[in-house]
Design an enzyme around this catalytic site. Structure first.
Site, PDB file in Angstrom:
ATOM      1  CB  CYS A 134      -0.971   0.148   1.365  1.00 41.82           C
ATOM      2  SG  CYS A 134      -1.931  -1.346   1.336  1.00 41.82           S
ATOM      3  CB  CYS A 135       0.803   4.118   0.896  1.00 40.08           C
ATOM      4  SG  CYS A 135       1.261   5.915   1.207  1.00 40.08           S
ATOM      5  CB  ILE A 136       5.578   5.039  -0.018  1.00 41.18           C
ATOM      6  CG1 ILE A 136       6.759   5.298  -0.462  1.00 41.18           C
ATOM      7  CG2 ILE A 136       5.781   4.504   1.554  1.00 41.18           C
ATOM      8  CD1 ILE A 136       6.797   6.124  -1.894  1.00 41.18           C
ATOM      9  N   PRO A 138       5.040  -0.021  -2.496  1.00 38.91           N
ATOM     10  CG  PRO A 138       2.975   0.111  -3.613  1.00 38.91           C
ATOM     11  CD  PRO A 138       3.706   0.687  -2.309  1.00 38.91           C
ATOM     12  CB  THR A 189      -4.223   0.037  -3.269  1.00 33.79           C
ATOM     13  OG1 THR A 189      -5.254   1.044  -3.516  1.00 33.79           O
ATOM     14  CG2 THR A 189      -3.846   0.092  -1.611  1.00 33.79           C
TER      15      THR A 189
END
Length: 215
Positions: A134-136, A138, A189
């Site tokens: 999630c968020c950063i 990835p 995401t």
């Protein structure tokens, strides 16, 4: 019952795990009938930030001890994570991912990932067990999976370019959606990379968790 390992990186958006994202991940796992166990590296945070002023603070904080705040004390050192005991992996975002789980905040496309974190994530990848970022978070994906792996951090051009420079294929994505790479069983995401409120983050995280458990 599906069992999911959740890796946290402290407590607080600017130097640890993003609390809303972490709680939403655990809430959706529970509502969809899965169990989870939280883990965090037993080491100092990469940075300590005063979340009221936004300024760095002197002193050090332990990542595992701080993450225990979110997990209500039910957390284990990351060194104890055995992928064989879990069906899936989930990483909420927050700057702790870029400052403690890796050095992305300072190194960008040249980032290196904490050895324990990389070992844990690669264990799930090697076993072809699904993983959600999630968020950063990835930005870790290109270091875990082969070149060409798909992922998203939303639409932020600089981070997307770094993702691609590390060998991943970045896919632009709205906050309420997910990007899945079925080849490697990994899904991501944007969450608070784009979310303007907790309700927007909730939609994308809910979709991610649902698909993660289906995978």
């Amino acid at each position: 019952m599906r069992k999911v390992a959740v890796i946290l990186s402290g407590c607080g958006v600017f130097d640890g795990s993003e609390i809303h994202e972490a709680v939403l991940c655990m809430l959706h796992l529970t509502k969809q009938g899965a169990s989870y166990q939280c883990f965090a590296p037993d080491k100092p945070q990469g940075e300590v930030i005063n979340h009221l002023s936004g300024e760095p603070e002197q002193g050090r904080r332990n990542t595992l001890v701080e993450a225990a705040r979110i997990a209500r004390g039910d957390i284990k050192p990351l060194a104890e994570l055995n992928a064989e005991h879990f069906d899936a992996l989930l990483l909420p975002g927050g700057f702790g991912v870029a400052k403690t789980l890796s050095d992305f905040a300072t190194q960008g496309a040249d980032t290196s990932v904490d050895e324990q974190v990389l070992t844990a994530c690669k264990a799930f990848a090697s076993a072809r067990k699904p993983a959600g970022y999630c968020c950063i978070a990835p930005v870790l994906i290109p270091r875990v999976y082969p070149a060409g792996v798909k992922g998203t951090i939303g639409t932020e051009a600089g981070v997307a370019a770094a993702f691609s420079a590390m060998g991943g294929e970045h896919i632009g994505c709205v906050v309420t959606d997910v990007v899945e790479d079925a080849r490697y069983q990994v899904i991501s995401t944007p969450a608070y990379m784009l979310a303007e409120n907790i309700a927007e983050a909730d939609i994308g995280i809910g979709k991610l968790v649902k698909r993660l458990l289906e995978m």
